[in-house]
Motif scaffolding. Sequence first.
Motif, mmCIF file in Angstrom:
data_model
loop_
_atom_site.group_PDB
_atom_site.id
_atom_site.type_symbol
_atom_site.label_atom_id
_atom_site.label_comp_id
_atom_site.label_asym_id
_atom_site.label_seq_id
_atom_site.Cartn_x
_atom_site.Cartn_y
_atom_site.Cartn_z
ATOM 1 N N TRP A 24 0.838 -1.204 0.000
ATOM 2 C CA TRP A 24 0.000 0.000 0.000
ATOM 3 C C TRP A 24 0.871 1.252 0.000
ATOM 4 O O TRP A 24 0.544 2.240 -0.654
ATOM 5 N N ALA A 41 1.999 4.281 5.862
ATOM 6 C CA ALA A 41 1.951 2.844 5.581
ATOM 7 C C ALA A 41 3.308 2.199 5.825
ATOM 8 O O ALA A 41 3.388 1.091 6.376
ATOM 9 N N ALA A 85 -7.498 2.114 1.975
ATOM 10 C CA ALA A 85 -6.675 0.984 2.401
ATOM 11 C C ALA A 85 -6.961 0.499 3.819
ATOM 12 O O ALA A 85 -6.809 -0.688 4.098
#
Length: 140
Positions: A24, A41, A85
């Motif tokens: 991601w 991330a 996400a």
Amino acid sequence: MSFILNIIWWIFGGIFMGLAYMLWGILMFITIIGIPWGRAAFNFGLLMFWPFGRVAVSRAAYNGRDDIGTGSLGFLGNIIWFVVAGIWLAIGHLISAFLCAITIIGIPFAIQHIKFALMAPMPIGKIIVTKEEARARGLY
């Protein structure tokens, strides 16, 4: 003890979730506008690879002041992250937790996955520190 738990963590899904966060992060960095989400991330991805002995705490509480990621822009960023996400990573953690909980030895790792499932939807505005450092600042 943290070293042994971290090694076993890799076996019980930590490697897969860490790679998911890194994927991601790469996808976010490809779109230049996604760099703040990519950075978050990557931070959480590193935490997934070595979680025992470290915690995620609010940057505002850690630094004693707000910054761009801990204010209203950070909140908006977390909402966008959640849709793009965060929900998917949280679901991945819950599936991993279920699979870990099948065995007795996996129960502590299932609990860790559940903690991460609660953190996955809103990573912006967080910093990863050791538990000792968080305790010294009264954050853990």
